[in-house]
Scaffold this motif. Structure first.
Motif, PDB file in Angstrom:
ATOM      1  N   ILE A 136      15.952 -10.431 -10.803  1.00 22.93           N
ATOM      2  CA  ILE A 136      16.730  -9.891  -9.685  1.00 22.93           C
ATOM      3  C   ILE A 136      15.787  -9.574  -8.533  1.00 22.93           C
ATOM      4  CG2 ILE A 136      18.680  -8.942 -10.962  1.00 22.93           C
ATOM      5  CD1 ILE A 136      17.131  -6.201 -10.643  1.00 22.93           C
ATOM      6  N   LEU A 137      16.357  -9.674  -7.352  1.00 29.28           N
ATOM      7  CA  LEU A 137      15.628  -9.355  -6.134  1.00 29.28           C
ATOM      8  C   LEU A 137      16.340  -8.202  -5.463  1.00 29.28           C
ATOM      9  CD1 LEU A 137      15.355 -13.004  -5.095  1.00 29.28           C
ATOM     10  CD2 LEU A 137      13.370 -11.519  -4.937  1.00 29.28           C
ATOM     11  N   ALA A 138      15.568  -7.255  -4.950  1.00 33.75           N
ATOM     12  CA  ALA A 138      16.178  -6.145  -4.223  1.00 33.75           C
ATOM     13  C   ALA A 138      15.355  -5.866  -2.981  1.00 33.75           C
ATOM     14  CB  ALA A 138      16.236  -4.905  -5.109  1.00 33.75           C
ATOM     15  N   TYR A 139      16.009  -5.363  -1.966  1.00 35.25           N
ATOM     16  CA  TYR A 139      15.292  -5.077  -0.728  1.00 35.25           C
ATOM     17  C   TYR A 139      14.598  -3.724  -0.832  1.00 35.25           C
ATOM     18  CZ  TYR A 139      14.138  -4.679   4.129  1.00 35.25           C
ATOM     19  OH  TYR A 139      13.441  -4.541   5.290  1.00 35.25           O
ATOM     20  N   PRO A 140      13.293  -3.688  -0.574  1.00 32.13           N
ATOM     21  CA  PRO A 140      12.540  -2.443  -0.769  1.00 32.13           C
ATOM     22  C   PRO A 140      12.625  -1.504   0.430  1.00 32.13           C
ATOM     23  CG  PRO A 140      11.041  -4.217  -0.209  1.00 32.13           C
ATOM     24  CD  PRO A 140      12.421  -4.794  -0.149  1.00 32.13           C
ATOM     25  N   SER A 141      13.766  -0.855   0.591  1.00 36.75           N
ATOM     26  CA  SER A 141      13.909   0.040   1.749  1.00 36.75           C
ATOM     27  C   SER A 141      13.598   1.479   1.347  1.00 36.75           C
ATOM     28  CB  SER A 141      15.329  -0.063   2.291  1.00 36.75           C
ATOM     29  OG  SER A 141      16.252   0.136   1.240  1.00 36.75           O
ATOM     30  N   PHE A 142      12.313   1.769   1.172  1.00 31.49           N
ATOM     31  CA  PHE A 142      11.931   3.107   0.734  1.00 31.49           C
ATOM     32  C   PHE A 142      10.981   3.743   1.748  1.00 31.49           C
ATOM     33  CE2 PHE A 142      12.549   0.386  -2.950  1.00 31.49           C
ATOM     34  CZ  PHE A 142      13.659   1.015  -3.509  1.00 31.49           C
ATOM     35  N   LYS A 143      11.212   5.011   2.024  1.00 35.89           N
ATOM     36  CA  LYS A 143      10.374   5.707   3.012  1.00 35.89           C
ATOM     37  C   LYS A 143       8.952   5.886   2.506  1.00 35.89           C
ATOM     38  CE  LYS A 143      13.441   8.310   6.002  1.00 35.89           C
ATOM     39  NZ  LYS A 143      14.694   8.615   5.260  1.00 35.89           N
ATOM     40  N   ASN A 144       8.834   6.210   1.227  1.00 33.35           N
ATOM     41  CA  ASN A 144       7.495   6.459   0.676  1.00 33.35           C
ATOM     42  C   ASN A 144       7.490   6.163  -0.821  1.00 33.35           C
ATOM     43  OD1 ASN A 144       8.791   8.695  -0.567  1.00 33.35           O
ATOM     44  ND2 ASN A 144       8.507   9.847   1.317  1.00 33.35           N
ATOM     45  N   GLN A 145       6.318   6.334  -1.419  1.00 31.90           N
ATOM     46  CA  GLN A 145       6.180   5.993  -2.828  1.00 31.90           C
ATOM     47  C   GLN A 145       7.032   6.903  -3.713  1.00 31.90           C
ATOM     48  OE1 GLN A 145       2.151   5.415  -4.214  1.00 31.90           O
ATOM     49  NE2 GLN A 145       2.846   5.439  -6.353  1.00 31.90           N
ATOM     50  N   GLU A 146       7.209   8.141  -3.282  1.00 33.96           N
ATOM     51  CA  GLU A 146       7.998   9.089  -4.059  1.00 33.96           C
ATOM     52  C   GLU A 146       9.431   8.572  -4.240  1.00 33.96           C
ATOM     53  OE1 GLU A 146       8.626  13.297  -2.708  1.00 33.96           O
ATOM     54  OE2 GLU A 146       6.509  13.359  -3.335  1.00 33.96           O
ATOM     55  N   LYS A 147      10.001   8.139  -3.131  1.00 34.59           N
ATOM     56  CA  LYS A 147      11.376   7.607  -3.159  1.00 34.59           C
ATOM     57  C   LYS A 147      11.440   6.351  -4.042  1.00 34.59           C
ATOM     58  CE  LYS A 147      13.946  10.109  -0.291  1.00 34.59           C
ATOM     59  NZ  LYS A 147      13.527  10.451   1.061  1.00 34.59           N
ATOM     60  N   PHE A 148      10.392   5.553  -3.927  1.00 35.21           N
ATOM     61  CA  PHE A 148      10.334   4.307  -4.708  1.00 35.21           C
ATOM     62  C   PHE A 148      10.216   4.623  -6.202  1.00 35.21           C
ATOM     63  CE2 PHE A 148       7.726   0.413  -5.976  1.00 35.21           C
ATOM     64  CZ  PHE A 148       8.853  -0.357  -6.164  1.00 35.21           C
ATOM     65  N   ASP A 149       9.399   5.627  -6.512  1.00 40.03           N
ATOM     66  CA  ASP A 149       9.249   6.037  -7.914  1.00 40.03           C
ATOM     67  C   ASP A 149      10.576   6.518  -8.489  1.00 40.03           C
ATOM     68  OD1 ASP A 149       6.651   5.379  -7.826  1.00 40.03           O
ATOM     69  OD2 ASP A 149       5.845   7.418  -7.874  1.00 40.03           O
ATOM     70  N   ALA A 150      11.303   7.286  -7.676  1.00 31.50           N
ATOM     71  CA  ALA A 150      12.608   7.784  -8.132  1.00 31.50           C
ATOM     72  C   ALA A 150      13.545   6.607  -8.416  1.00 31.50           C
ATOM     73  CB  ALA A 150      13.215   8.691  -7.069  1.00 31.50           C
ATOM     74  N   PHE A 151      13.474   5.632  -7.542  1.00 34.92           N
ATOM     75  CA  PHE A 151      14.271   4.412  -7.714  1.00 34.92           C
ATOM     76  C   PHE A 151      13.901   3.710  -9.023  1.00 34.92           C
ATOM     77  CE2 PHE A 151      14.093  -0.236  -7.242  1.00 34.92           C
ATOM     78  CZ  PHE A 151      15.389  -0.559  -6.849  1.00 34.92           C
TER      79      PHE A 151
ATOM     80  N   GLU B 185       0.838  -1.202   0.000  1.00 38.76           N
ATOM     81  CA  GLU B 185       0.000   0.000   0.000  1.00 38.76           C
ATOM     82  C   GLU B 185       0.876   1.257   0.000  1.00 38.76           C
ATOM     83  OE1 GLU B 185      -3.402   1.938   2.779  1.00 38.76           O
ATOM     84  OE2 GLU B 185      -2.963  -0.185   3.101  1.00 38.76           O
ATOM     85  N   LYS B 186       1.901   1.231   0.834  1.00 39.44           N
ATOM     86  CA  LYS B 186       2.788   2.381   0.984  1.00 39.44           C
ATOM     87  C   LYS B 186       3.524   2.699  -0.317  1.00 39.44           C
ATOM     88  CE  LYS B 186       6.855   2.468   3.155  1.00 39.44           C
ATOM     89  NZ  LYS B 186       7.886   2.371   4.206  1.00 39.44           N
ATOM     90  N   LEU B 187       3.882   1.638  -1.055  1.00 36.69           N
ATOM     91  CA  LEU B 187       4.708   1.836  -2.252  1.00 36.69           C
ATOM     92  C   LEU B 187       3.897   1.812  -3.552  1.00 36.69           C
ATOM     93  CD1 LEU B 187       7.840  -0.286  -1.249  1.00 36.69           C
ATOM     94  CD2 LEU B 187       7.487   2.171  -0.981  1.00 36.69           C
ATOM     95  N   GLY B 188       2.571   1.788  -3.425  1.00 36.56           N
ATOM     96  CA  GLY B 188       1.718   1.911  -4.605  1.00 36.56           C
ATOM     97  C   GLY B 188       1.558   0.658  -5.443  1.00 36.56           C
ATOM     98  N   PHE B 189       1.678  -0.514  -4.824  1.00 41.09           N
ATOM     99  CA  PHE B 189       1.461  -1.767  -5.563  1.00 41.09           C
ATOM    100  C   PHE B 189      -0.027  -2.093  -5.634  1.00 41.09           C
ATOM    101  CE2 PHE B 189       5.907  -2.327  -4.566  1.00 41.09           C
ATOM    102  CZ  PHE B 189       6.389  -3.037  -5.642  1.00 41.09           C
ATOM    103  N   GLN B 190      -0.427  -2.698  -6.744  1.00 39.08           N
ATOM    104  CA  GLN B 190      -1.806  -3.171  -6.898  1.00 39.08           C
ATOM    105  C   GLN B 190      -1.795  -4.686  -6.821  1.00 39.08           C
ATOM    106  OE1 GLN B 190      -4.453  -0.990  -7.624  1.00 39.08           O
ATOM    107  NE2 GLN B 190      -2.991   0.699  -7.435  1.00 39.08           N
ATOM    108  N   GLN B 191      -2.888  -5.222  -6.286  1.00 34.23           N
ATOM    109  CA  GLN B 191      -2.972  -6.675  -6.266  1.00 34.23           C
ATOM    110  C   GLN B 191      -3.567  -7.153  -7.586  1.00 34.23           C
ATOM    111  OE1 GLN B 191      -4.538  -8.254  -2.653  1.00 34.23           O
ATOM    112  NE2 GLN B 191      -3.247 -10.037  -2.859  1.00 34.23           N
ATOM    113  N   LYS B 192      -2.850  -8.107  -8.217  1.00 31.83           N
ATOM    114  CA  LYS B 192      -3.268  -8.593  -9.527  1.00 31.83           C
ATOM    115  C   LYS B 192      -3.101 -10.105  -9.539  1.00 31.83           C
ATOM    116  CE  LYS B 192      -1.246  -7.929 -13.881  1.00 31.83           C
ATOM    117  NZ  LYS B 192      -0.285  -7.126 -14.637  1.00 31.83           N
TER     118      LYS B 192
END
Ligand SMILES: [Zn+2]
Length: 301
Positions: free
Chosen positions: A82-97, A8-15
């Motif tokens: 590839i697998l990466a650890y999702p250490s993001f404070k919010n969706q904005e940071k994740f989007d930048a990533f 929810e925090k990082l803007g994922f949708q369930q599909k």
């Protein structure tokens, strides 16, 4: 953090039962992933590509991406994810990533996995969840694949070829696995029962070298060899003591103090061998037909 909260925090949708986000044409999955040797799954980002990530690309990727924890994984193809650890404070940071990383994917010619891995065609009619990622497939291709693998496993599973050789190699491997225990014993005068962990691994390595099939029975064989070798090592230690004391084995055990220590050490050697078997079980099982059958079962659902 729980997977759904993080999603929810990082803007994922369930599909189709998978948390996913599409960014710049790349589908990113948020999955509960068990790292090698771990028993508790942790949230990880999983990105699946259309081809194997070769060594060079992986190296380049590591250099330019700056992703802290990233691991290669195989999703329907070898080493294509590839697998990466999702250490993001919010969706904005994740989007930048995602903005930065998807550019790198494009530069490295890593395309999104969007075809059926069994026939290579794109007009898929179904999906399967493989290692937490949604993979597009043809129902008929999956059915065909499962049938072929099952037939193969049944044929191979009855093969007795190299079985004796593999068993002997497994025993030899187990004995080699005991060598560090012997060295430590003579070097410092104590045995380290933790080194027993090497017995099942070395025995399985020997078994593999023998080249026989790896049916689920291999687990029992490795456990049995370990359970014989671990306590045998302890017997060997006490036998050496009797040689050192220049008495026979039974004369030595007539001493109640030595007899007490002997009983205790024999019990401990069994306990530590059981711990070694338990600790090695998962990684050995992964290399047997048991694991393949389990994976195939998942495809059928
Ligand atoms: Zn297909």
């Amino acid at each position: 953090m729980k997977l759904d909260k993080m999603a929810e925090k990082l803007g994922f949708q369930q599909k189709s039962g998978v948390f996913s986000r599409v960014y710049n044409g790349y589908e990113v999955n948020l999955v509960a992933y068990k790292l090698p040797g771990a028993y508790v799954p942790m949230p990880m980002l999983l990105i699946v590509f259309s081809k194997t990530i070769d060594k060079d690309t992986f190296k380049k990727f590591g250099k330019v991406s700056g992703i802290r924890v990233f691991i290669k994984e195989s999703v329907a193809l070898k080493d294509n994810a590839i697998l990466a650890y999702p250490s993001f404070k919010n969706q904005e940071k994740f989007d930048a990533f995602l903005e930065q990383k998807t550019k790198i994917f494009k530069e490295l010619n890593l395309g999104q996995f969007d075809y059926c891995p069994y026939c290579g065609k794109e007009d898929t009619d179904s999906t399967r969840i493989i290692k937490g990622a949604l993979v597009h497939v043809h129902d008929a291709c999956v059915k065909d694949f499962v049938e072929k693998v099952n037939t193969h496993l049944n044929t191979v599973g009855n093969s007795k070829e190299h079985l004796i050789k593999s068993t002997i190699y497994a025993i030899l491997g187990g004995i080699i696995g005991l060598i560090p225990s012997v060295i430590i014993l003579y070097a410092i005068g104590f045995y380290s029962a933790w080194l027993f962990i090497l017995i099942p691994f070395a025995a399985f390595y020997g078994y593999k070298k023998g080249g026989a099939q790896r049916g689920s029975f291999v687990m029992i064989l490795i456990a049995a060899i370990s359970l014989i070798l671990g306590p045998s090592f302890m017997l060997f230690v006490y036998y050496n003591l009797s040689v050192y004391l220049e008495v026979t084995f039974s004369e030595m055990l007539a001493d109640p103090e030595i007899a007490g220590g002997f009983t205790q050490d024999m019990i401990l050697s069994v306990v530590f061998t059981l711990i070694a078997i338990w600790a090695s079980w998962k990684s050995i099982y992964k290399q047997t037909h048991g694991q393949i059958k389990k994976d195939i079962q998942e495809l059928n659902n």
